[in-house]
Scaffold this motif. Structure first.
Motif, PDB file in Angstrom:
ATOM      1  N   ILE A 256      -7.900   9.846   0.883  1.00 23.12           N
ATOM      2  CA  ILE A 256      -9.052   8.932   0.812  1.00 23.12           C
ATOM      3  C   ILE A 256      -9.793   9.299  -0.472  1.00 23.12           C
ATOM      4  O   ILE A 256     -10.145  10.462  -0.679  1.00 23.12           O
ATOM      5  N   ASP A 257     -10.001   8.312  -1.353  1.00 27.39           N
ATOM      6  CA  ASP A 257     -10.559   8.670  -2.655  1.00 27.39           C
ATOM      7  C   ASP A 257     -11.955   8.103  -2.899  1.00 27.39           C
ATOM      8  O   ASP A 257     -12.574   8.400  -3.918  1.00 27.39           O
ATOM      9  N   ARG A 258     -12.448   7.268  -1.990  1.00 24.01           N
ATOM     10  CA  ARG A 258     -13.797   6.720  -2.174  1.00 24.01           C
ATOM     11  C   ARG A 258     -14.228   6.092  -0.855  1.00 24.01           C
ATOM     12  O   ARG A 258     -13.393   5.860   0.018  1.00 24.01           O
TER      13      ARG A 258
ATOM     14  N   GLU B 122      -4.421  17.762  -1.337  1.00 21.94           N
ATOM     15  CA  GLU B 122      -4.447  16.319  -1.614  1.00 21.94           C
ATOM     16  C   GLU B 122      -5.788  15.739  -1.153  1.00 21.94           C
ATOM     17  O   GLU B 122      -6.427  14.980  -1.881  1.00 21.94           O
ATOM     18  N   ALA B 123      -6.222  16.120   0.061  1.00 23.34           N
ATOM     19  CA  ALA B 123      -7.496  15.597   0.602  1.00 23.34           C
ATOM     20  C   ALA B 123      -8.655  15.947  -0.320  1.00 23.34           C
ATOM     21  O   ALA B 123      -9.548  15.124  -0.561  1.00 23.34           O
ATOM     22  N   LYS B 124      -8.627  17.164  -0.881  1.00 20.19           N
ATOM     23  CA  LYS B 124      -9.754  17.641  -1.704  1.00 20.19           C
ATOM     24  C   LYS B 124      -9.885  16.878  -3.019  1.00 20.19           C
ATOM     25  O   LYS B 124     -10.902  16.999  -3.700  1.00 20.19           O
ATOM     26  N   LYS B 125      -8.881  16.082  -3.351  1.00 19.41           N
ATOM     27  CA  LYS B 125      -9.017  15.239  -4.556  1.00 19.41           C
ATOM     28  C   LYS B 125     -10.128  14.204  -4.356  1.00 19.41           C
ATOM     29  O   LYS B 125     -10.608  13.625  -5.303  1.00 19.41           O
ATOM     30  N   GLY B 126     -10.517  13.990  -3.092  1.00 22.82           N
ATOM     31  CA  GLY B 126     -11.614  13.048  -2.820  1.00 22.82           C
ATOM     32  C   GLY B 126     -12.962  13.741  -2.675  1.00 22.82           C
ATOM     33  O   GLY B 126     -13.937  13.125  -2.229  1.00 22.82           O
ATOM     34  N   TRP B 127     -13.042  15.024  -3.044  1.00 21.01           N
ATOM     35  CA  TRP B 127     -14.255  15.857  -2.885  1.00 21.01           C
ATOM     36  C   TRP B 127     -15.513  15.123  -3.388  1.00 21.01           C
ATOM     37  O   TRP B 127     -15.613  14.805  -4.585  1.00 21.01           O
TER      38      TRP B 127
ATOM     39  N   LEU C  53     -20.316  18.101  -3.440  1.00 24.70           N
ATOM     40  CA  LEU C  53     -19.871  17.566  -2.150  1.00 24.70           C
ATOM     41  C   LEU C  53     -21.013  16.934  -1.360  1.00 24.70           C
ATOM     42  O   LEU C  53     -20.874  15.846  -0.809  1.00 24.70           O
ATOM     43  N   PHE C  54     -22.146  17.641  -1.309  1.00 28.11           N
ATOM     44  CA  PHE C  54     -23.251  17.114  -0.504  1.00 28.11           C
ATOM     45  C   PHE C  54     -23.859  15.897  -1.203  1.00 28.11           C
ATOM     46  O   PHE C  54     -24.095  15.946  -2.404  1.00 28.11           O
ATOM     47  N   PRO C  55     -24.120  14.827  -0.454  1.00 28.69           N
ATOM     48  CA  PRO C  55     -24.707  13.655  -1.104  1.00 28.69           C
ATOM     49  C   PRO C  55     -26.132  13.892  -1.592  1.00 28.69           C
ATOM     50  O   PRO C  55     -26.628  13.151  -2.423  1.00 28.69           O
TER      51      PRO C  55
END
Ligand code: NAP
Length: 386
Positions: free
Chosen positions: A46-48, A16-21, A190-192
């Motif tokens: 957390i999605d954003r 579920e968490a990885k949906k915010g990757w 993932l990395f900004p």
């Protein structure tokens, strides 16, 4: 509930968490699932950036009170570092849930246990450390940022069995297979920010975007480390200076770079950071500070060999991804990924800590935090500006 049930439900919370990757910076990824009678009945993540805490979202989406025997699984303890100490704890206590299973601690050591203590004081049973390594690994970027107040500098290399990144002719595409390259795309997402050295930009002209199967091309910040602006001297500029994402490109250079080249890039719409430097080399401590000031919490460097080796030599590399393909060159003139160290004792070798091993097709990824020996001798001739 058995240990394997707890691990299974924490895996569901991790999924579920990885949906915010890639979407949550500067917040961490956090997922929560609610379990009733052995089934997941609600979930949230957390999605954003700026998203509400997952516990509150989860109970809202359930739309009723949880069953008396319900259990909540959450990948990170509610705590000050994730700004959920009050809101997450309040949401859980108000829901009436009496069993909470937690994965990772709050990443700041002084904050650790605060959320669990607050829950226990309110009469909630808490069990921590369920799949803790996986839950901590999920937020390696956030954890580093919050603990060290500096971005995590990571480097990826794809090597042959004998540690080479290109043949003697310079041919380097492709060392690893499709599955490993898709995994690189996932980390790019993932990395900004992604970074490369001038040499790689000139030789390979990469796009430095994330292209995941079935998803739209995505582009974060793209850094080019180029002390003398060699990349702006070419007749034809590299693609990342002219494509649709060019305003995401930042060329990091030194005050030794020619102002005409800086102007050329800025006219194209490319950003340039000029950092003061004694020796025409980008000073990584200054680079980190500047990234911190603009809120970039992680950079995924993709080499080449000089840049990766320099990051190591300067003890500035925090994390390393090494993909290893089952091919071997055995050619002394092939390009090695790591160069320039003088290490005479194995006890002086650099090591990876908190190692994770993964397999992608026939290739293997070993990744981990770089741990430096007290003494690191360097062959300066390799890094001098010849
Ligand atoms: N297999 C892989 O994972 C992988 C990944 C990336 C690249 N590659 C291969 O690697 C090769 C390129 O490697 P490379 O070693 O030649 O190039 P590189 O590391 O990409 O770039 C080296 C150049 O970048 C500039 N640079 C690096 N650190 C700097 C610093 N701190 N400050 C200022 N400038 C800095 C320097 O430019 P100046 O000399 O102008 O000062 C240096 O010569 C290519 O063949 C590419 O295909 C392989």
């Amino acid at each position: 509930m058995t240990r394997s049930d707890k691990e299974k439900f924490m895996s569901a919370a991790l999924d579920e968490a990885k949906k915010g990757w890639g979407e949550t910076h500067p917040q961490p990824m956090i997922g929560a699932v609610l379990v009733e009678s052995g089934k997941v009945v609600a979930s949230a993540h957390i999605d954003r950036s700026g998203s509400r805490c997952p516990e509150a979202k989860l109970f809202e989406s359930l739309g009723r009170s949880p069953a008396k025997t319900a259990s909540l699984f959450v990948t990170m303890e509610p705590g000050p570092s994730s700004n959920r100490l009050e809101s997450g704890v309040r949401a859980i206590v108000e829901s009436g849930v009496k069993h909470v299973f937690i994965g990772a601690h709050d990443p700041v050591v002084e904050h650790e246990g605060k959320g669990s203590d607050a829950l226990k004081e309110a009469g909630v049973q808490v069990e921590r450390r369920i799949r803790i390594e996986d839950c901590e690994d999920l937020n390696l970027i956030f954890n580093h940022w919050i603990n060290h107040k500096t971005p995590i500098l990571a480097a990826k290399s794809a090597t042959t069995l004998d540690g080479k990144i290109a043949c003697r002719t310079g041919e380097s595409k492709w060392i690893t297979g499709e599955a490993a390259r898709q995994n690189v795309m996932l980390w790019r997402r993932l990395f900004p920010a992604i970074g490369v050295g001038a040499g790689t930009l000139i030789e390979d002209d990469p796009r430095l975007t994330s292209r995941l199967d079935g998803e739209e091309e995505w582009c974060g910040v793209r850094f080019v480390i180029d002390g003398l602006l060699r990349t702006a001297m070419e007749r034809f500029l590299p693609a990342i200076y002219t494509d649709d994402f060019r305003d995401n490109t930042i060329v990091v250079t030194t005050d030794a770079a020619g102002t005409g080249y800086i102007r050329r890039l800025e006219t194209e719409g490319v950003n340039v950071w000029v950092l003061p430097a004694a020796n025409m080399k980008v000073p990584f401590p200054e680079f980190r500070k500047k990234c911190y000031d603009v809120g970039i919490n992680g950079i995924y460097f993709e080499g080449g060999s000089k840049l990766t080796s320099e990051l190591l030599h300067m003890r500035e590399l925090d994390y390393h991804f090494n993909y290893r393909a089952p091919i071997l060159l055995g050619d002394d003139k092939a390009k090695p990924v790591y160069r320039g160290m003088r290490i005479e004792k194995l006890s002086h070798a650099l090591r990876l800590d908190r190692v994770r091993n993964e397999t992608y097709g026939d290739d293997q990824l070993m990744r981990g935090f770089v741990s430096y020996p007290p003494r690191l001798d360097v062959d300066e001739t390799v890094f001098s500006n010849e």
